[in-house]
Scaffold this motif. Structure first.
Motif, short mmCIF file in Angstrom:
data_model
loop_
_atom_site.label_atom_id
_atom_site.label_comp_id
_atom_site.label_asym_id
_atom_site.label_seq_id
_atom_site.Cartn_x
_atom_site.Cartn_y
_atom_site.Cartn_z
N ASP A 122 0.85 -1.19 0.00
CA ASP A 122 0.00 0.00 0.00
C ASP A 122 0.88 1.24 0.00
O ASP A 122 1.53 1.55 1.01
N LYS A 124 0.26 4.22 0.24
CA LYS A 124 -0.12 5.23 1.22
C LYS A 124 0.56 4.99 2.57
O LYS A 124 0.56 5.87 3.43
N LYS A 125 1.11 3.81 2.75
CA LYS A 125 1.74 3.46 4.02
C LYS A 125 3.26 3.51 3.97
O LYS A 125 3.93 3.13 4.94
#
Length: 212
Positions: A122, A124-125
């Motif tokens: 991910d 976003k992480k």
């Protein structure tokens, strides 16, 4: 295996696994996957964790009959083969070359659909791991000459923090008996459903060699 000063050896990576609190099973995974892949590629190290996570989510163990889909041809197929015994040859691994760093695993079913888990990196992480973020984005800011060790350190430190999970449902194609056709160009037998007109794809759309 050629070792460069700016990257860790397999032994050094195993030491760092211990330092980061990984269970002994991970050392076994790494000891098997790295020689199979031929070197400790960053993508391989991430994918080992992805397969381990998927197994836990399914409540499964290595050796259990499972099926997998891999969305990239890079690195991630190998831990699926080594850890989960999902291979192209046993028809339990399908590679869909989408280019996303993700895997899906499911148990066998007699139904038309199977429920599984999809594990993916991910983006976003990744903010907490700047070197990993640069590498994953294929950024020009990532330096192979100076950042390889830092990259491995951040992969091991991140554990599952960079991964996300989705529950998914996929259609199942059950094994069917097939008929044989003979290519009129090369004379070799192939499954009938792979014939292109009167010849095999090896003599047609997928031809990749010339006789010498």
């Amino acid at each position: 295996m050629v070792h460069h000063q700016n990257e860790y050896t397999t032994g050094e990576i195993l030491v760092r696994l211990q330092e980061n609190g990984y269970p002994s099973v991970f050392q076994d995974y790494y000891n098997k996957c790295i020689p199979f892949h031929t070197y400790p590629a960053p993508g391989l190290l991430i994918a080992i964790g992805m397969v381990d996570y998927a197994l836990e989510l399914l409540g499964a163990v290595p050796g259990e009959k499972l099926y997998a889909v891999c969305e990239t041809v890079k690195c991630a197929p190998d831990p699926l083969q080594v850890i989960a015994n999902c291979t192209i040859g046993n028809h339990r691994l399908r590679i869909v070359p989408i280019g996303r760093f993700a895997i899906m695993m499911n148990r066998p079913t007699m139904g038309d659909y199977a429920e599984g888990v999809r594990v993916y990196v991910d983006t976003k992480k990744l903010g907490a791991y700047p070197v990993l973020e640069k590498w994953f984005a294929n950024s020009v800011e990532f330096s192979k000459d100076t950042m390889k060790k830092a990259l491995v350190d951040q992969i091991l430190a991140s554990k599952r923090e960079i991964l996300s999970v989705q529950k998914v449902r996929i259609p199942v194609t059950h094994k069917k008996k097939w008929n044989t056709a003979v290519c009129k160009t090369c004379g070799e037998p192939i499954p009938e459903d792979l014939i292109e007109g009167d010849r095999c794809a090896g003599c047609g759309s997928l031809r990749y060699y010339e006789l010498i």
